[in-house]
Write a protein that holds these residues in place. Structure first.
Motif: not given
Length: 303
Positions: A31, A201, A216
């Motif tokens: 991530e 992300d 997000y």
């Protein structure tokens, strides 16, 4: 996905002033996690705690399960970082700098060094002395130093300082590939909002030492078919009745004293005109922000 970095209810005061006020977040393997805030919001203090330069007053920080206060060496073995400007030996070449840092890490092969040189795009200049490098080239070399031990967590503070537009694009691709192909967890703080939006992300918004929201980025992009509007009127029932008759208003939701609308693109001025024409007294009307820059400004304004 496994959690690589976990920050739990962390507080920090400096010179008797509370800078960080109970922040919590995590970063998962693979991530890219953005950390955004205005100057003085607490970004640098947080990063300094993550890399073990200062200790939290309360709460804990874990990297790959190791508590940074109890197992600092084991925790930081999992980390590569660029905090502020990377330290270099300016009278040595880029290659010599990488070799010195590889010895500090231990168990870094010559093949790994060559792989890093290729990755950071300095193959043609790696044997020049660092004092001849531009700021962007020094940032690339700093990234290479951070990547030598193949870290599980990469911490980057303003990493694109000094990059030209092409360098920013190349850097973005390097970061994305690291996350995708190596499953590296990447924590990145930057003031370039458009760049964060392109690469991250998730994003945490910090303001005055408090994380206001974690969101997000793909949900912040303005790819909606309609514009979103938040409206507060003096007579809610009368306002809702009118809105239900306007053909460019597609949905209406009542939330406490607010009316949330989705309207056709470019119909915002029409909405204001129709409300005034029908004597609807407006207390507040806002087009809701649909991208990272707008969301950041919304949080700062609320703060």
């Amino acid at each position: 996905m496994n959690i690589v970095l976990e920050v739990n209810n962390v507080y920090k005061s400096l010179s008797r002033r509370e800078i960080i006020k109970g922040i919590s977040f995590d970063v998962k393997e693979g991530e890219i996690f953005g950390f955004l805030g205005a100057n003085g919001a607490g970004k640098t203090t947080t990063i300094r705690m993550l890399v073990g330069l200062i200790k939290p007053d309360k709460g804990n920080i874990r990297i790959m399960g190791y508590d940074i206060q109890k197992n600092l060496v084991k925790a930081l073995k999992q980390v590569g970082s660029i905090v502020e400007y990377p330290d270099m030996y300016n009278d040595l070449t880029g290659r010599e700098n990488l070799i010195i840092f590889s010895r500090m890490y231990g168990n870094v092969s010559k093949e790994r060094i060559e792989e890093i040189i290729e990755l950071i795009g300095l193959k043609d200049r790696i044997d020049d002395k660092v004092k001849k490098y531009s700021l962007g080239m020094k940032q690339r070399l700093g990234l290479g130093q951070a990547l030598l031990p193949n870290p599980k967590l990469l911490i980057l503070d303003e990493p694109t300082n000094g990059f030209d537009p092409l360098g920013i694009i190349e850097f973005r691709n390097i970061i994305k590939n690291l996350a995708r192909e190596n499953n590296t967890a990447i924590f990145i703080s930057s003031h370039i909002l458009a760049e964060i939006e392109q690469v991250c992300d998730r994003v945490a918004f910090i303001d005055k030492g408090i994380i206001k929201s974690i969101e997000y980025t793909n949900k912040l992009k303005n790819n909606e078919e309609y514009d979103k509007v938040e409206l507060i009127v003096k007579e809610q029932a009368k306002g809702a009745e009118l809105l239900g008759k306007l053909e460019y208003v597609k949905t209406i939701d009542i939330l406490d004293n607010k009316i949330l609308l989705s309207i056709e693109k470019e119909a915002f001025s029409k909405l204001i005109f129709d409300l005034g024409k029908n004597n609807i007294e407006v207390e507040s009307i806002n087009k809701l922000h649909q991208n990272l820059e707008g969301r950041f400004m919304q949080i700062v304004e609320e703060g």
